[in-house]
Design an enzyme around this catalytic site. Structure first.
Site, PDB file in Angstrom:
ATOM      1  N   ARG A   1       0.847  -1.213   0.000  1.00 51.42           N
ATOM      2  CA  ARG A   1       0.000   0.000   0.000  1.00 51.42           C
ATOM      3  C   ARG A   1       0.876   1.254   0.000  1.00 51.42           C
ATOM      4  O   ARG A   1       1.158   1.858   1.048  1.00 51.42           O
ATOM      5  CB  ARG A   1      -0.926  -0.016   1.212  1.00 51.42           C
ATOM      6  CG  ARG A   1      -1.827   1.204   1.304  1.00 51.42           C
ATOM      7  CD  ARG A   1      -2.858   1.262   0.241  1.00 51.42           C
ATOM      8  NE  ARG A   1      -3.812   0.153   0.338  1.00 51.42           N
ATOM      9  CZ  ARG A   1      -4.635  -0.182  -0.646  1.00 51.42           C
ATOM     10  NH1 ARG A   1      -4.591   0.467  -1.794  1.00 51.42           N
ATOM     11  NH2 ARG A   1      -5.486  -1.183  -0.490  1.00 51.42           N
TER      12      ARG A   1
ATOM     13  N   ARG B   1       1.587  -7.223  -9.467  1.00 48.69           N
ATOM     14  CA  ARG B   1       2.031  -6.566  -8.216  1.00 48.69           C
ATOM     15  C   ARG B   1       2.058  -7.515  -7.026  1.00 48.69           C
ATOM     16  O   ARG B   1       2.502  -7.122  -5.937  1.00 48.69           O
ATOM     17  CB  ARG B   1       1.150  -5.355  -7.897  1.00 48.69           C
ATOM     18  CG  ARG B   1      -0.287  -5.713  -7.561  1.00 48.69           C
ATOM     19  CD  ARG B   1      -1.075  -4.479  -7.101  1.00 48.69           C
ATOM     20  NE  ARG B   1      -2.457  -4.831  -6.759  1.00 48.69           N
ATOM     21  CZ  ARG B   1      -3.288  -4.026  -6.115  1.00 48.69           C
ATOM     22  NH1 ARG B   1      -2.893  -2.818  -5.747  1.00 48.69           N
ATOM     23  NH2 ARG B   1      -4.519  -4.416  -5.842  1.00 48.69           N
TER      24      ARG B   1
ATOM     25  N   HIS C   1       0.740   2.797 -10.533  1.00 48.93           N
ATOM     26  CA  HIS C   1      -0.255   3.351  -9.608  1.00 48.93           C
ATOM     27  C   HIS C   1       0.445   4.147  -8.484  1.00 48.93           C
ATOM     28  O   HIS C   1       0.390   3.777  -7.315  1.00 48.93           O
ATOM     29  CB  HIS C   1      -1.038   2.166  -9.033  1.00 48.93           C
ATOM     30  CG  HIS C   1      -2.282   2.476  -8.275  1.00 48.93           C
ATOM     31  ND1 HIS C   1      -2.300   3.272  -7.147  1.00 48.93           N
ATOM     32  CD2 HIS C   1      -3.558   2.067  -8.437  1.00 48.93           C
ATOM     33  CE1 HIS C   1      -3.529   3.326  -6.670  1.00 48.93           C
ATOM     34  NE2 HIS C   1      -4.311   2.630  -7.431  1.00 48.93           N
TER      35      HIS C   1
ATOM     36  N   ASP D   1     -11.818   9.566  -7.239  1.00 42.96           N
ATOM     37  CA  ASP D   1     -11.389   8.367  -7.965  1.00 42.96           C
ATOM     38  C   ASP D   1     -11.775   8.611  -9.415  1.00 42.96           C
ATOM     39  O   ASP D   1     -12.855   8.272  -9.850  1.00 42.96           O
ATOM     40  CB  ASP D   1     -12.105   7.126  -7.404  1.00 42.96           C
ATOM     41  CG  ASP D   1     -11.500   5.837  -7.944  1.00 42.96           C
ATOM     42  OD1 ASP D   1     -11.838   4.764  -7.388  1.00 42.96           O
ATOM     43  OD2 ASP D   1     -10.721   5.906  -8.911  1.00 42.96           O
TER      44      ASP D   1
ATOM     45  N   GLU E   1      -1.810   8.358 -11.299  1.00 40.86           N
ATOM     46  CA  GLU E   1      -1.466   7.079 -11.908  1.00 40.86           C
ATOM     47  C   GLU E   1      -1.288   7.197 -13.418  1.00 40.86           C
ATOM     48  O   GLU E   1      -2.156   7.720 -14.122  1.00 40.86           O
ATOM     49  CB  GLU E   1      -2.548   6.061 -11.567  1.00 40.86           C
ATOM     50  CG  GLU E   1      -2.767   5.924 -10.060  1.00 40.86           C
ATOM     51  CD  GLU E   1      -4.087   5.293  -9.704  1.00 40.86           C
ATOM     52  OE1 GLU E   1      -4.543   4.399 -10.431  1.00 40.86           O
ATOM     53  OE2 GLU E   1      -4.683   5.709  -8.682  1.00 40.86           O
TER      54      GLU E   1
HETATM   55  O1  TA6 Z   1      -6.616   4.145  -8.078  1.00 48.32           O
HETATM   56  C1  TA6 Z   1      -7.890   3.840  -8.394  1.00 48.32           C
HETATM   57  C2  TA6 Z   1      -8.338   2.535  -7.716  1.00 48.32           C
HETATM   58  O2  TA6 Z   1      -8.827   1.661  -8.694  1.00 48.32           O
HETATM   59  C3  TA6 Z   1      -9.370   2.860  -6.646  1.00 48.32           C
HETATM   60  O3  TA6 Z   1     -10.663   2.504  -7.073  1.00 48.32           O
HETATM   61  C4  TA6 Z   1      -8.915   2.056  -5.429  1.00 48.32           C
HETATM   62  O4  TA6 Z   1      -9.498   0.769  -5.444  1.00 48.32           O
HETATM   63  C5  TA6 Z   1      -7.408   2.040  -5.646  1.00 48.32           C
HETATM   64  O5  TA6 Z   1      -7.257   1.845  -7.044  1.00 48.32           O
HETATM   65  C6  TA6 Z   1      -6.658   1.038  -4.803  1.00 48.32           C
HETATM   66  O6  TA6 Z   1      -6.916  -0.253  -5.246  1.00 48.32           O
HETATM   67  P1  TA6 Z   1      -6.293  -1.484  -4.387  1.00 48.32           P
HETATM   68  O7  TA6 Z   1      -6.708  -2.733  -5.104  1.00 48.32           O
HETATM   69  O8  TA6 Z   1      -4.794  -1.282  -4.362  1.00 48.32           O
HETATM   70  O9  TA6 Z   1      -6.875  -1.336  -3.013  1.00 48.32           O
END
Ligand code: TA6
Length: 304
Positions: free
Chosen positions: A76, A102, A171, A215, A274
């Site tokens: 994270r 990932r 991301h 988002d 991203e």
């Molecule tokens: O960055 C956009 C996104 O798709 C959000 O909807 C949120 O889910 C984020 O990615 C994080 O996703 P993750 O699967 O890492 O919790």
């Protein structure tokens, strides 16, 4: 999860004062790169840039203090590699969000350095036993280079006999002092799909400030984004190549509280910009073709 032992990695790929391998949490191998322009750390698990600190600046990437570093779970923070799909799997809800790249171990392909640059290249392909479930032959290379900026390049090659289509994202989580003092520039005039409300074609008429869960998927844009952080009196510049989509995300209060690997207050100290190809910008490769998604990240003292 099997990795080569650290002494082998350091013997074969290390360089005193420039490239060193160490065991991170749960023994996940981490490459530490250093040079005159800054330093960064890259996890072989997930092909994941964990940190980046340009010379003379505070760290640029955010990492949650609650992040897991466990096989099969995403990290994270830093720069997760989302591949070969972005978001939920298009048809199978049992597949991991944002693809498998990932959450699997990557192989170390090469390291190189010069007086001013330091780089590492990682590889993943369909022969890796952890990449099951995707019906095509492929090879991925991730190049992470410390230059006057941090360059992260994800190259996909179709090694199959059939074309395939994939979506992808670097991301990137960026650290800010206080989200209320942040403005994101570069997306003005680009329409977005709001993933929170489902609305499409939403206009972004002004620089973006974040006062709620954001988002947003901005399609058909190659624009450079600038995070203006008044709190740290700095800008973070996110330039890109081979990317037609930019996603902006901040979970805000409620979603932050629902995320077990993210502190309740951490939404105030981060924003994701991203570098992606998602939806209508997904990439189709014919057999033998390749495509590179590249982000160039730098920091600057805030322009007056
Ligand atoms: O960055 C956009 C996104 O798709 C959000 O909807 C949120 O889910 C984020 O990615 C994080 O996703 P993750 O699967 O890492 O919790």
């Amino acid at each position: 999860m099997h990795y080569p032992d650290l002494s082998t990695l350091n013997t074969r790929f290390g360089a005193r004062g420039r490239i060193a391998f160490r065991a991170g949490e749960n023994g996940l191998p981490i490459a530490a790169l250093a040079g005159v322009t800054g330093s960064c750390e890259v996890s072989l698990y997930g092909g994941h840039v964990l940190s980046y600190r340009p010379a003379g600046h505070l760290p640029v990437l955010f990492m949650s203090k609650s992040s897991r570093f466990e096989s099969g779970k995403p990290i994270r923070g830093g720069i997760p590699v989302c591949w070969p799909w972005f978001g939920p799997h298009p048809t199978d809800p049992t597949r991991p969000a944002h693809g498998f790249a990932r959450i699997v171990p990557w192989r170390l392909a090469a390291t190189e350095y010069t007086s001013r640059t330091t780089e590492i290249r990682l590889a993943l392909d369909d022969t890796d036993p952890t990449c099951g479930g995707w019906p095509y032959r492929f090879s991925l290379t991730l190049r992470v280079a410390l230059e006057n900026a941090l360059k992260v390049e994800l190259t996909t090659r179709n090694t199959d006999t059939r074309p395939f289509t994939f979506s992808e994202a670097l991301h990137s989580y960026f650290g800010v002092r206080q989200i209320m003092d942040v403005t994101v520039r570069g997306l003005e005039g680009t329409a977005f799909t709001d993933q929170v409300t489902g609305a499409a074609g939403c206009p972004q008429e002004t620089p973006l400030v974040i006062r709620q869960e954001v988002d947003r998927v901005y399609a058909d844009t190659e624009a450079e984004c600038v995070i203006d952080d008044a709190g740290l009196e700095r800008q973070i510049i996110v330039a890109k190549r081979g990317s037609r989509t930019t996603v902006v995300w901040n979970p805000w209060i409620d979603k932050a509280q629902r995320m077990p690997d993210f502190g309740d207050e951490e939404y105030t100290r981060m924003v994701c910009i991203e570098t992606a190809n998602v939806g209508a910008n997904a990439i189709t490769l014919a057999p033998g073709e390749s495509h590179t998604l590249a982000a160039t990240i730098s920091a600057d003292a805030k322009a007056e």
